[in-house]
Design an enzyme around this catalytic site. Structure first.
Site, PDB file in Angstrom:
ATOM      1  N   ASP A  43       0.852  -1.192   0.000  1.00  0.00           N
ATOM      2  CA  ASP A  43       0.000   0.000   0.000  1.00  0.00           C
ATOM      3  C   ASP A  43       0.886   1.240   0.000  1.00  0.00           C
ATOM      4  OD1 ASP A  43       0.973  -0.125   2.646  1.00  0.00           O
ATOM      5  OD2 ASP A  43      -0.833  -1.190   3.278  1.00  0.00           O
ATOM      6  N   ASP A  45       1.329   4.879   1.627  1.00  0.00           N
ATOM      7  CA  ASP A  45       0.919   5.802   2.681  1.00  0.00           C
ATOM      8  C   ASP A  45       1.530   7.174   2.431  1.00  0.00           C
ATOM      9  OD1 ASP A  45      -0.423   3.753   3.985  1.00  0.00           O
ATOM     10  OD2 ASP A  45       1.364   3.147   5.085  1.00  0.00           O
ATOM     11  N   ASP A 123       9.204   3.635  13.692  1.00  0.00           N
ATOM     12  CA  ASP A 123       9.871   2.576  14.457  1.00  0.00           C
ATOM     13  C   ASP A 123      11.317   2.323  14.057  1.00  0.00           C
ATOM     14  OD1 ASP A 123       8.852   1.539  12.078  1.00  0.00           O
ATOM     15  OD2 ASP A 123       7.704  -0.079  13.016  1.00  0.00           O
TER      16      ASP A 123
END
Ligand code: ATP
Ligand code: MG
Length: 410
Positions: A43, A45, A123
């Site tokens: 996907d 983003d 992260d």
């Protein structure tokens, strides 16, 4: 470096529209990482300095979602693109926009910030790359590109603190290392050992999402093995593979089966995998002196589902499916009179039969019952009749009794 042809056109048009409205906007995270690694992104983003309300004003077909972490979904006929506002992650602003619990876990983060600040709440360095498809430039504030070249997963900031903020990051590190074939930085490994237990504080809904990402993405077997080495499977799966040899083999067979089906473009469902991995729990609760006690069997189904639900949610729509597969395992054993015809017509027959084959593989049985059903379903009516008759004449115990589970108790 990045070929724009590989990028979703709708995502590019959203970035252009945000630019027209004087906002910054970039592709970010997994899609930039995957494009740089030569993998097709799942996907696309987008990150921007526009707030959710500002985004919503620009795009008619959009919706603000999330509370813990507000995002905007923008739709067209075929795509859904997630747009997130840059966050500062600054906990000095004490207006309720950023909330943590006693363990340091972030419960809510809706404090907006700049791109530079936004990189620090991500992260891993390889996930903190921002690509502008118009200028074709990548913003890299944490050596993400270097770490992609070195094939290593490195935490942004002290991983122990980052895993306290969000324990799911430990699962993500393992998942990315298998997906990309990257090493995990030593300090992350230590943090997983030390902070992995915090996964027990994560909501079952979020862990179900993670369960699907880990086990339904073509890497199930490798992910399971790596999670095992860190002792983390117990935060996702109720059944302990150490229960007995059958259990550990069944789990591996079910995961391998899922991976193979994905490779062959066959359909998969979390329901099937859940039914398979939880089966040893059902057996354990319902076998008495080597045979199934039906009353216990039926009672155990809800008990086992409820216990797994305490770990990962299992959406309601899968419950009926999972129970059907379990009950059909009993029906597959009973092959008298009209019963096999009824079983064959059951809408879940195929899944139940596939699961029977897995059970036999894991139990290293003689593939006796599976072969019978393979024959029964593919042959015409006269052979079907003779298959049932043969059983009667042999007075085979298997045909009349619920039997044959003993190999699954070892
Ligand atoms: P994939 O989609 O392949 O699972 P991804 O990196 O795109 O990988 P997403 O969950 O789609 O993962 O998240 C998109 C980006 O959001 C990540 O690349 C990362 O920058 C950030 N992100 C997601 N989850 C977290 C988290 N738990 N902690 C910090 N940053 C996160
Ligand atoms: Mg993603």
């Amino acid at each position: 470096m990045i070929n724009n042809k590989k990028i979703n056109k709708f995502a590019i048009s959203i970035i252009e529209d945000l630019h027209k409205n004087d906002f910054q906007a970039y592709l970010v995270g997994g899609c930039v990482r995957d494009l740089l690694c030569g993998i097709e992104p799942k996907d696309f983003d987008i990150a921007t300095n526009a707030t959710p309300n500002e985004i919503k004003k620009i795009f008619k077909a959009s919706r603000i979602i999330g509370k813990r972490f507000k995002l905007v979904h923008i739709y067209n006929r075929s795509d859904l693109i997630e747009v997130a506002t840059f966050r500062s992650g600054d906990d000095r602003i004490n207006d309720g926009s950023l909330i943590t619990d006693q363990s340091g876990k972030i419960l809510r983060d809706n404090i907006w910030g700049t791109l530079e600040q936004d990189t620090f709440r991500r992260d891993f360095t390889i996930n903190a790359l921002y690509y502008c498809p118009i200028t074709k430039k990548i913003e890299d504030h944490n050596n993400g590109i270097k770490h992609i070249h070195e094939k290593i997963i490195v935490s942004i900031g002290d991983p122990k603190k980052r895993f306290e903020e969000d324990p799911v990051r430990s699962l993500r590190a393992i998942r990315f290392s298998n997906k990309l074939q990257f090493k995990i930085d030593k300090s992350i490994k230590e943090a997983i050992y030390e902070k992995g237990h915090l996964l027990s504080n994560i909501s079952n809904a979020r862990l179900f999402d993670e369960f699907c990402k880990i086990f339904l993405n073509g890497m199930a077997e490798n992910n399971f093995n790596k999670l095992s080495s860190f002792g983390l499977n117990k935060y996702l799966i109720l059944t302990s593979p150490e229960k007995n040899e059958f259990t550990s083999r069944l789990i591996i067979e079910a995961l391998r089966n899922t991976d193979n089906r994905l490779k062959n473009n066959q359909s998969i469902t979390p329901g099937f995998l859940m039914a398979a991995v939880l089966w040893p729990e059902i057996l354990e609760k319902s076998i008495k002196k080597g045979a199934i006690n039906l009353r216990k069997f039926f009672r155990s189904m809800d008990q086992v589902l409820r216990k797994q639900q305490q770990i990962t949610a299992i959406p309601r729509k899968f419950h009926g499916y999972i129970k059907d597969i379990w009950v059909l395992q009993l029906k597959l054993h009973s092959r008298i009179g009209k019963q096999p015809y009824k079983t064959l017509k059951h809408p879940r027959f195929r899944a139940a039969y596939d699961f029977l084959l897995l059970r036999e593989k894991a139990a290293s049985n003689k593939k006796y019952l599976g072969d019978w059903w393979t024959n029964f379903q593919k042959n015409d009516d006269s052979i079907k009749k003779s298959l049932i008759k043969d059983l009667r004449e042999k007075n085979n115990e298997e045909s009349s009794k619920i039997f044959g589970f003993s190999a699954e108790l070892r």
